[in-house]
Design an enzyme around this catalytic site. Sequence first.
Site, PDB file in Angstrom:
ATOM      1  CE  LYS A  29      -2.798   0.925   3.692  1.00 52.72           C
ATOM      2  NZ  LYS A  29      -2.569   2.303   4.209  1.00 52.72           N
ATOM      3  CE  LYS A  56       0.344   4.424  12.944  1.00 52.81           C
ATOM      4  NZ  LYS A  56       1.163   5.141  11.968  1.00 52.81           N
ATOM      5  CB  SER A  92       5.864  10.044  11.199  1.00 56.34           C
ATOM      6  OG  SER A  92       4.969  10.199  10.110  1.00 56.34           O
ATOM      7  NE  ARG A 109       6.420   6.520   0.616  1.00 55.11           N
ATOM      8  CZ  ARG A 109       5.630   6.327   1.678  1.00 55.11           C
ATOM      9  NH1 ARG A 109       4.514   5.625   1.546  1.00 55.11           N
ATOM     10  NH2 ARG A 109       5.947   6.824   2.858  1.00 55.11           N
ATOM     11  CG  ASP A 152       0.985   0.187   9.587  1.00 55.63           C
ATOM     12  OD1 ASP A 152       0.672   0.987  10.487  1.00 55.63           O
ATOM     13  OD2 ASP A 152       1.323   0.560   8.445  1.00 55.63           O
ATOM     14  N   GLY A 192      -4.349   8.305   5.197  1.00 56.18           N
ATOM     15  CA  GLY A 192      -3.455   9.267   5.846  1.00 56.18           C
ATOM     16  C   GLY A 192      -2.202   9.501   5.024  1.00 56.18           C
ATOM     17  CD  GLN A 238       1.117   8.522   7.052  1.00 60.42           C
ATOM     18  OE1 GLN A 238       0.613   9.370   7.794  1.00 60.42           O
ATOM     19  NE2 GLN A 238       0.503   7.402   6.744  1.00 60.42           N
TER      20      GLN A 238
END
Length: 420
Positions: A22, A337, A164, A27, A310, A89, A166
Amino acid sequence: MSVRTVKKIKSYDRVIDCMPDKSISIRAVLFNAIADGTAVIENLLQSDDVKSALGCAESLGAHVEFIGGKVIITGARPAGSRLDCGNSGTTARLLTGLLAGYDGTFRISGDDSLRSRPMRRVIDPIVSMGGKIVCDVADGRLPLSVIGAPESLRGIDYEMPIASAQVKSAILLAGLNADGETTVRERVISRDHTENMLAAMGADIMRGDGYTTVRRSALCAKDMIVTGDISSAAYPMCLALMTGGRCTVKNVGINKTRTGILDVLNDMGANIVYDNLRGGAEPSADITVSGGSRLKPFEIDGDIIPRLIDEIPALCALACFVEGDSVVRGASELRVKETDRIASTADALGALGANVETASDGLTVHGGKKLSFGVVDPRLDHRIAMIGAIAGAAGDGANILDAECAAVSYPNFFGEVIDV
Ligand code: S3P
């Protein structure tokens, strides 16, 4: 509200093709959407989160076509648009950084869960680079508007306050359109798919020990084959171990920033066999796990946490079937999350009779207690629906509410991992 019934199974024995990754899929879509040229993406995950990213790519002007299982993306220069990130997210946070250096106003929003998640962690560093971001409400959540400021964006040297990928990615992506150098420093290393992909797409990027630097650069479209998602492989692997069975998952991504779960399973005493190793920036292998009958409980904390963040719910489900106390600490990021995954993991497993205690930064599973049939409400969190299903299958069955939310990351989980 829909209900899916999961039946108790005896011993799990299965060979599965790994779901595409994912993080890498999102990306591949977003970066090629703004790149020069056309890219052919093979094995792109066809899940709800990736559909959200594809929708955003089209809203930004990119051309997306599906031909014979491949996705062809032709990039465009983004101009102001409304972007619906759904439940994703990663899409929302990466776009917030990526778009800071383009002309136009970009309105970013998502579903109820995404609108409750913190964006301040991305907004603050982008604003300190000279980016302009306006939130509808003062608490730093979606919806927000990125008011592209190409002329005022400048590089920063940023020490990550949390691990993180992200946030790191958002800053590096903003840095592609900023004056000077943008450096992100990490004390604890998070997944590095952005760095790998930016390098492959021709960005001016340099990586050192615990830091990454980018300079202004345009991306070139890049054909890609997405590797499998270890986060999705976690469910059949844990289910096999919970039932004393075995499972082979083919083409699992084994980028070392993601393989914490394999280290934990190994330390617990599982047999792990690697076949068909394929190298490169995003290596992969066929992985067979077995040996559930002799597992020991685990204790995880510290630098390993971002490498398995995760997979913690799946590991907690596995821990229910292992005699002794398994402990997770240093994982307060779980609280922000898709749901508060400390609470939702404990509630889901607790609904099946497991003995799980929560702490502010983790959980303790008192394993070995026989599970009973129960109703799991995953609160629309894909990972919680899937751990409810594997714990139910290895226990005494379960009813999973709104089980279709698994499609956020694993569209055919019910049918492929769990029989329906
Ligand atoms: C992701 C990074 C992690 C992870 C998420 C995907 C990514 O989040 O939990 O599922 O693709 O970069 P954080 O960056 O918030 O740690």
